[in-house]
Design an enzyme around this catalytic site. Structure first.
Site, short mmCIF file in Angstrom:
data_model
loop_
_atom_site.label_atom_id
_atom_site.label_comp_id
_atom_site.label_asym_id
_atom_site.label_seq_id
_atom_site.Cartn_x
_atom_site.Cartn_y
_atom_site.Cartn_z
N SER A 170 -2.03 7.77 6.64
CA SER A 170 -3.42 7.72 6.05
C SER A 170 -3.73 6.46 5.33
O SER A 170 -2.61 5.65 5.44
CB SER A 170 -3.58 8.84 4.83
N LYS A 171 -4.94 6.12 4.70
CA LYS A 171 -4.99 4.98 3.75
C LYS A 171 -3.71 4.66 2.90
O LYS A 171 -3.68 3.41 2.46
CB LYS A 171 -6.11 5.31 2.98
N ARG A 172 -3.25 5.54 2.35
CA ARG A 172 -2.01 5.57 1.35
C ARG A 172 -1.04 4.60 2.03
O ARG A 172 -0.16 3.86 1.33
CB ARG A 172 -1.52 6.65 1.00
#
Ligand code: GLU
Length: 502
Positions: A257-259
């Site tokens: 994910s973006k993380r």
């Protein structure tokens, strides 16, 4: 017989326009596309925008742009048209309503008036006591008079499919024969109370009417597939083949994910990843080329060598290091490398003034020097300007390396002689530097590190950096072409002597 048995390969990719395309999702699309292209099949792009609140036309446009940049094309889709359109789910409402009407009239589906709140309370209570909740079929037995009466009274209702008894089985290219008992399957909702279709229902109707032979998607949908199989059966539609692809995880083994950093296609493009390199890398997320071992597989070879039946069942882990390594390989070979580097240098002001360079010769010469010196050590073009900042820096005012070197016996004499040699010429060509070094060697008796370390420190104010053979041409070319802030070697040595020559 299944749709797949009829022969024609038709594969779809159906992103939802609720955000930017991400690597995990793109991998699904790429595997579907590679499979379609290698089998001479048709590749269909469908936009799944039934979630009106989260879907946005802007995201749809970026999906087209990002996929095209990435190198994927499609034969049918919302923007290209095709024989089985519309290809945007929001435009297919009448089709979904017609078919649910058919299921209602055949008694395979029924209207359900249970409120979401009431069902949620039921479900929460059962789960709290450790039971698995399943819709109990409360509205299955309503008579048509009851139904008409409640609709007439303005009560909201959904359409549910009546799940048959027994087991649901299907073949999956990745997971093999897969079996679910219908005991655990609630009667799925087909149409919500606002008459919009649910994902499971819309996807079956679309895949069947678009004559999709192979449904390739993420295995987060595996638990949806038994419901979809039941919907295929109820509608008497031919079943496609299924392939559920493993999840893509981040380096910490949680879902990517973006993380985890830049994982949207747009971001990766803006950082300077090359589309072929990205395609090569994404193809390796869950698939590996045959025995050969090389991980460099350009798109044309991917289309030939990719095997859907050899994709891995275990999750793929996204490895930024490998992506960078692959990008570096493609970057160095890229025919438009000079343009890419020039584009990356521009925002940092590292290009000759265009007014003084009408035919672009200076720019070409400078970019060539940058490529010769730096590109072998760069993974993505956006790293070039920061590495130039680093390599060209000349922190002579306050340098421990300068102080240390200047304190060594004989060094100042050596550097003064270097200074006289450089003063005698305008810009220092690398051959001239080699000749100067030879003369210094003879006159001072120094050689190797004892000679070149002080020379390096006088030229860069630092004890380490790129080879002088590479650095000097870069500095001299840059200074001659007037690139911002570049101090030529002669002036560097003069500044060193001014600060440390006592
Ligand atoms: N729109 C769905 C998704 O993005 C597609 C699922 C499918 O391929 O059936 O997950």
């Amino acid at each position: 017989m299944t749709a797949a048995d009829e022969g024609a390969i038709r594969v779809r990719y159906c992103p939802s326009p609720t955000g930017l395309l991400h690597v995990g999702n793109l991998r699904t699309g790429l595997f579907a596309w590679l499979f379609a292209r290698q089998r001479g099949g048709v590749f269909v792009l469908r936009i799944e925008d039934t979630d009106a609140a989260r879907s946005d036309e802007r995201f749809e446009q970026t999906i087209y742009r990002d996929l095209r940049w990435f190198g994927m094309d499609w034969d049918e889709g919302p923007d290209t048209g095709g024989p089985y359109g519309p290809y945007r789910q929001s435009e297919r409402g009448a089709i979904y309503r017609d078919l649910s009407g058919r299921l209602l009239s055949e008694g395979k589906a029924y209207r359900c008036f249970c409120s979401e709140d009431a069902l949620k309370r039921q479900a929460d209570a059962e789960r709290a006591s450790g039971l698995q909740w399943k819709y109990p079929g409360t509205c299955r037995g309503l008579t048509s008079e009851e139904v008409d009466g409640r609709i007439g009274a303005g009560e909201a209702s959904v359409v549910r499919l009546e799940v048959r008894d027994g087991a649901v089985e299907f073949d999956d290219v990745v997971h093999g024969r897969t079996r679910f008992s219908t005991d655990v399957i609630s009667d799925p909702i087909l149409l919500r109370s606002d008459a919009t279709p649910t994902y499971n229902y819309a996807v079956v109707v679309d895949d069947a009417l678009m004559k999709i032979s192979d449904v390739i998607r993420g295995d987060d949908h595996l638990s949806n597939t038994p419901k979809q199989v039941l919907i295929y059966e109820a509608l008497d539609f031919d079943m496609p083949r299924f392939a559920h692809l493993s999840t893509v995880l981040g380096p910490d083994r949680t879902r990517l994910s973006k993380r985890h950093g830049a994982t949207s296609i747009a971001e990766l493009r803006d950082v300077g990843y090359l589309p072929e390199a990205l395609m090569n890398y994404v193809a390796l997320l869950g698939w590996s080329p045959g025995a050969e071992g090389s991980e460099i597989v350009p798109p044309a070879r991917l289309v030939r060598e990719f095997r859907l039946d050899r994709v891995h069942r275990s999750p793929a882990v996204f490895d930024f290091g490998k992506l960078r390594f692959i990008n570096r390989r493609y970057l160095r070979e890229s025919p438009d490398l000079p343009d890419r580097i020039a584009r990356a240098l521009k925002p940092a002001g590292y290009l000759p003034d265009p007014d003084e360079d009408p035919n672009g010769h200076r720019r070409a010469e400078w970019v060539r020097a940058v490529i010769d010196t730096l590109v072998a050590g760069v993974d993505v073009p956006s790293e070039v300007a920061p590495s130039l900042d680093d390599v060209l820096a000349f922190p002579v005012e306050d340098s421990a390396d300068c102080r240390a070197v200047a304190a060594e016996g004989g060094v100042l004499d050596l550097i003064r002689e270097l200074g006289r040699e450089l003063d005698a010429r305008d810009y220092l060509a690398i051959e001239d530097f080699r000749a100067v070094a030879q003369r210094l060697k003879q006159s001072t008796g120094l050689k190797g590190r004892r000679l070149f370390h002080p020379v390096r420190v006088a030229l860069t104010a630092r004890g380490s950096g790129p080879e002088l053979d590479k650095l000097i041409p870069l500095v001299e070319t840059g200074a001659r072409l007037g690139i911002r802030g570049i101090v030529r070697c002669r002036d560097r040595v003069a500044a060193f002597l001014e600060h440390y020559g006592r």
